[in-house]
Write an enzyme that holds these catalytic residues in place. Structure first.
Site, PDB file in Angstrom:
ATOM      1  N   GLU A  35     118.412 -29.710   3.580  1.00  0.00           N
ATOM      2  CA  GLU A  35     118.838 -28.685   2.612  1.00  0.00           C
ATOM      3  C   GLU A  35     118.459 -29.106   1.211  1.00  0.00           C
ATOM      4  O   GLU A  35     118.750 -30.231   0.793  1.00  0.00           O
ATOM      5  CB  GLU A  35     120.366 -28.507   2.612  1.00  0.00           C
ATOM      6  CG  GLU A  35     120.916 -27.844   3.827  1.00  0.00           C
ATOM      7  CD  GLU A  35     122.429 -27.682   3.770  1.00  0.00           C
ATOM      8  OE1 GLU A  35     123.017 -27.711   2.661  1.00  0.00           O
ATOM      9  OE2 GLU A  35     123.024 -27.536   4.845  1.00  0.00           O
ATOM     10  N   GLU A  94     127.037 -32.675   6.884  1.00  0.00           N
ATOM     11  CA  GLU A  94     127.909 -33.092   5.779  1.00  0.00           C
ATOM     12  C   GLU A  94     129.349 -33.355   6.207  1.00  0.00           C
ATOM     13  O   GLU A  94     130.280 -32.652   5.776  1.00  0.00           O
ATOM     14  CB  GLU A  94     127.903 -32.050   4.651  1.00  0.00           C
ATOM     15  CG  GLU A  94     126.539 -31.816   4.059  1.00  0.00           C
ATOM     16  CD  GLU A  94     126.580 -31.006   2.764  1.00  0.00           C
ATOM     17  OE1 GLU A  94     127.692 -30.689   2.291  1.00  0.00           O
ATOM     18  OE2 GLU A  94     125.517 -30.721   2.212  1.00  0.00           O
TER      19      GLU A  94
HETATM   20  C1  GCO Z   1     126.374 -27.772   1.960  1.00  0.00           C
HETATM   21  C2  GCO Z   1     126.318 -26.860   3.080  1.00  0.00           C
HETATM   22  C3  GCO Z   1     125.919 -25.449   2.763  1.00  0.00           C
HETATM   23  C4  GCO Z   1     126.200 -24.931   1.384  1.00  0.00           C
HETATM   24  C5  GCO Z   1     125.161 -25.346   0.400  1.00  0.00           C
HETATM   25  C6  GCO Z   1     125.386 -24.792  -0.991  1.00  0.00           C
HETATM   26  O1  GCO Z   1     125.426 -28.493   1.783  1.00  0.00           O
HETATM   27  O2  GCO Z   1     127.380 -27.802   1.257  1.00  0.00           O
HETATM   28  O3  GCO Z   1     125.530 -27.363   4.070  1.00  0.00           O
HETATM   29  O4  GCO Z   1     126.653 -24.786   3.716  1.00  0.00           O
HETATM   30  O5  GCO Z   1     126.274 -23.553   1.392  1.00  0.00           O
HETATM   31  O6  GCO Z   1     125.126 -26.718   0.298  1.00  0.00           O
HETATM   32  O7  GCO Z   1     126.616 -25.214  -1.481  1.00  0.00           O
END
Ligand code: GCO
Length: 478
Positions: A372, A173
């Protein structure tokens, strides 16, 4: 005979990787152990007023000291894959130059421990915890030198783990890294400047290209898959009249990364929209060629649909708003009728299905992996027969719906190779501290005990049976 009105059980495709993700600063703790140098998140979290309740990652889930226990936990869940990030300042405490062998050995042992347990390691090089030394020396991602320091770091890690690790991501990200860190300032290093955010974004793009080249030079596994993990937003305009707002947001949030990395150029409309902020002089001849490296995989983080409309007033959205240049024209909103998580994020599983299909069409020939997906919920602890449990049925439903939607996207032609839950453990949720809990495993922050939630048992069942039964409303399938 099967009842056609009943949703069918989904069988996971052969080779599809199901697992969970974490990030170094969010779980490791051991912030000054084993020769680790400080990162910008150490500095930021120790600055009063930056994180909820003054929370820091000093201890976090104490994974650094409990790695053996966590490996067994991962094995007990029978995960196909486990994605983690490497703390750059654990491996190179000053960000460049000296390599800390103790730090590197920690990750090498973690990789061995995963492989011994039959779990595929997936490595992210940068999940936002830039060495503080590089912030001090070069202005962090605002400095071009940081991109070249990243190249060296990628080389060190590629050489150390590239005989065993198959799947790699350069960055996680970069949107948050640049726009939230240097634009909105609510993430480390806490800078508030649109021009700096754009500069940082370019240096992240450049470092991605340099990092991919460094990994290709050093990884010895012939089947290596090099990727970047982007939170490309699913942008949906409220009405056709809001299409211009959607275009603007898509340019500065998505195409600022996918343009150089996946197409070899910054989009003209992005340059035009932001010309009042910067002359883009930080993009030097030849840079976009470096950014544009062939990739084997594209990592996608998906949490919610971004609903966009033309701004009625000057706006400040809870997660973006002033985080991005051009926000004065764009309003992000969350439809009131949609279910929300504890973060206030909307729950729309059909969004991930549409998104993966669209991305597969936009980038043909580039396989996707959901790196994710997950949600924070209240997670009440109950005691049954003297044992603590968390009956997180909402999370089970969320994950089941999003995994089913991912499988449907695959059936409809999207080349999706896996699905990783965010997150394995409850952890340090950045500026929000330890309030929101995203784990399938609860962490008791007083005792650091790990308590698998209902969702962990559910995930373990999916990994073991390779099936995803249709959910009856209110009765999560186990
Ligand atoms: C993101 C990050 C994570 C966060 C998750 C929840 O995607 O922002 O990779 O570190 O903790 O997304 O906010």
């Amino acid at each position: 005979m099967t009842d056609p009105s009943m949703p069918a059980t989904i069988t996971l495709p052969a080779g599809f990787l199901l697992g969970a993700s974490t990030a170094a600063y969010q779980i490791e703790g051991g912030a000054s152990d084993g020769g680790r140098g400080p990162s910008i998140w150490d500095t930021f979290s120790h600055t009063p007023g930056r994180t909820a309740g003054g929370a820091t990652g000093d201890v976090a889930a104490d994974h650094y000291h409990r790695v053996a226990e966590d490996l067994d936990l991962i094995a007990s869940l029978r995960l196909d894959a486990y994605r983690f990030s490497i703390s750059w300042s654990r491996v190179m405490p000053e960000g460049e130059g000296r390599v800390n062998d103790t730090g590197l050995a920690f990750y090498s042992d973690l990789v061995d421990g995963l492989i011994e347990r039959g779990v595929e390691p997936i490595v992210t090089l940068n999940h936002w915890d830039l060495p503080q030394a590089l912030e001090d020396r070069y202005g962090g991602w605002r400095g071009r030198e940081t991109a070249y320091a990243f190249e060296k770091y990628a080389e060190v890690v590629g050489a150390a783990l590239g005989d065993r690790v198959r799947i790699w991501s350069t960055h996680n990200e970069p949107w948050n890294n640049s726009f939230t860190g240097y634009g909105h300032g609510v993430f480390a290093p806490g800078v508030r400047s649109h021009a700096d955010a754009l500069r940082a974004a370019h240096h992240l793009n450049l470092s991605h290209g340099l990092g991919v080249q460094a990994l290709r030079r050093t990884i010895t596994r012939a089947d290596a898959q090099v990727s970047v993990t982007l939170n490309i937003f699913r942008v949906e305009a409220e009405t056709p009249a809001d299409a211009e707002a959607a275009r603007r947001f898509d340019a500065v949030a998505n195409r600022v990364f996918t343009g150089p990395m996946l197409r070899g150029a910054y989009p003209d409309d992005l340059i035009h929209d932001t010309q009042h902020l910067t002359d883009w002089g930080f993009v030097r001849p030849g840079d976009t060629e470096i950014c544009h490296q062939p990739l084997d995989l594209l990592g996608i983080n998906y949490y919610e649909v971004m609903h966009v409309r033309a701004a009625r007033d000057v706006v400040d959205h809870p997660t973006a708003g002033t985080a991005f240049p051009g926000s004065e024209y764009v309003e992000l909103f969350r439809p009131a009728d949609l279910e929300k998580t504890a973060m206030g994020w909307t729950v729309e599983a059909r969004g991930i299905e549409d998104h993966l299909i669209a991305l597969s069409r936009d980038f043909p020939g580039l396989p996707l992996m959901v790196m994710e997906n997950g949600a924070a919920f209240a997670d009440d602890v109950s005691v049954v027969d003297g044992e603590q449990t968390v009956e997180d049925h909402e999370r089970v439903a969320y994950l089941a719906d999003h995994l089913a939607a991912t499988c449907r996207a695959r059936e409809r032609g999207a080349d999706v190779r896996g699905f990783l839950v965010w997150s394995l453990l409850d952890n340090f949720e950045w500026a929000e501290g330890y309030g929101p809990r995203f784990g399938v495993v609860r962490v008791d922050y007083d005792t650091l005990e790990r308590i698998p939630k209902r969702s962990a048992h559910w995930l373990a069942q999916r990994c073991a049976t390779r099936t995803l039964p249709a959910l009856d409303v209110g009765a999560p399938a186990l």
